[in-house]
Write an enzyme that holds these catalytic residues in place. Structure first.
Site, PDB file in Angstrom:
ATOM      1  N   LYS A 193       3.093   4.396  -1.224  1.00 29.30           N
ATOM      2  CA  LYS A 193       3.017   5.347  -2.578  1.00 29.30           C
ATOM      3  C   LYS A 193       4.163   6.346  -2.477  1.00 29.30           C
ATOM      4  O   LYS A 193       4.130   7.509  -1.890  1.00 29.30           O
ATOM      5  CB  LYS A 193       1.620   6.297  -2.436  1.00 29.30           C
ATOM      6  CG  LYS A 193       0.342   5.620  -2.646  1.00 29.30           C
ATOM      7  CD  LYS A 193      -0.380   5.451  -1.316  1.00 29.30           C
ATOM      8  CE  LYS A 193      -1.639   4.858  -1.534  1.00 29.30           C
ATOM      9  NZ  LYS A 193      -2.420   4.472  -0.160  1.00 29.30           N
ATOM     10  N   HIS A 231       1.005  -1.292   0.081  1.00 30.49           N
ATOM     11  CA  HIS A 231       0.103  -0.121   0.057  1.00 30.49           C
ATOM     12  C   HIS A 231       0.780   1.310   0.066  1.00 30.49           C
ATOM     13  O   HIS A 231       0.057   2.152   0.224  1.00 30.49           O
ATOM     14  CB  HIS A 231      -0.867   0.025   1.346  1.00 30.49           C
ATOM     15  CG  HIS A 231      -2.203   0.701   1.107  1.00 30.49           C
ATOM     16  ND1 HIS A 231      -2.609   1.771   1.956  1.00 30.49           N
ATOM     17  CD2 HIS A 231      -3.106   0.521   0.213  1.00 30.49           C
ATOM     18  CE1 HIS A 231      -3.542   2.274   1.343  1.00 30.49           C
ATOM     19  NE2 HIS A 231      -4.336   1.641   0.441  1.00 30.49           N
ATOM     20  N   ASP A 282      17.122   9.351  -7.771  1.00 28.10           N
ATOM     21  CA  ASP A 282      18.460   9.203  -7.600  1.00 28.10           C
ATOM     22  C   ASP A 282      18.760   9.046  -6.329  1.00 28.10           C
ATOM     23  O   ASP A 282      19.871   9.307  -5.549  1.00 28.10           O
ATOM     24  CB  ASP A 282      19.101  10.579  -7.941  1.00 28.10           C
ATOM     25  CG  ASP A 282      18.799  10.950  -9.614  1.00 28.10           C
ATOM     26  OD1 ASP A 282      18.737   9.876 -10.197  1.00 28.10           O
ATOM     27  OD2 ASP A 282      18.780  11.929 -10.124  1.00 28.10           O
TER      28      ASP A 282
END
Length: 229
Positions: A152, A150, A157
């Protein structure tokens, strides 16, 4: 005579020092903020044209009916994602937004190493862009655990963190109240780098979900799935 000469030298030295400090201050202002980047983006984002971000065309040269030359939360997010010069590590629950997919594909085309980790169930819903990324040669793994992946967040870099409530879907970007924190703070970026590495290693390609061997779940789409996480 020597005292007068010494005074002149000290005076010229003071002037030179003042000039050096002023030049350094101007240089620092030109280079931007001295501290790490910290920014918060809120959604829903206004629907505007973002074609200029993917081509050499200026914002005003596109003929589409959308507004042009307007900086929005989506355009800022796209700019941050596309600022990657060596690596992009993406860990996202649902990914169906085509503009964000275009940004990831553009990085891959430029030679940026892209790794994507997503939820095994949401990877195969109608409209998911995971298959598109894989067909382009991008390594995308699905979490094989018994719980939903779940997260996000994205790591640009390994120095810039993008994280918040936003799923990379059209509905989340245009219709939901969402947020994305953008930061270069090492104390915040570091743990996310470690977490991505742990999840990536725990979901080896040998146990990865093959979309080509699994039928897509067409019961849900980006626009009509009721259970929005």
């Amino acid at each position: 005579m020597s005292v007068l000469w010494t005074a002149k030298v000290l005076g010229l030295g003071g002037v030179a020092l003042c000039l050096a400090v002023e030049l350094l201050a101007r240089l620092l202002r030109r280079l931007g903020p001295s501290g790490p980047l910290n920014e918060v983006l809120f959604f829903p984002s206004e629907v505007t044209c973002v074609e200029h971000l993917f081509s050499s065309l200026s914002a005003g040269s596109c003929v589409c009916p959308l507004r042009h030359g307007v900086e929005t939360s989506l355009s800022r997010l796209l700019r941050h994602v596309m600022s990657a010069s060596s690596t992009l590590d993406l860990c996202v629950f649902a990914f169906s937004n085509t503009n964000l997919c275009r940004a990831v594909l553009a990085l891959h085309t430029k030679g940026v190493t892209v790794r994507v980790l997503t939820d095994k169930d949401y990877a195969v819903i109608s409209g998911s862009q995971i298959g598109v990324l894989r067909k382009a040669g991008i390594c995308a793994r699905c979490d094989s655990s018994s719980v939903h992946m779940h997260h996000k967040f994205a790591l640009v870099d390994s120095r810039l963190l993008l994280t918040g409530s936003l799923n990379w879907t059209l509905t989340a970007v245009q219709s939901n109240s969402e947020n994305v924190l953008v930061t270069e703070e090492p104390d915040l970026v570091g743990p996310f780098v470690e977490e991505f590495h742990r999840l990536w290693e725990n979901n080896d390609v040998a146990t990865d979900l093959s979309l080509s061997d699994r039928k897509s779940d067409t019961r849900f789409s980006d626009g009509d799935r009721k259970h929005r996480r």
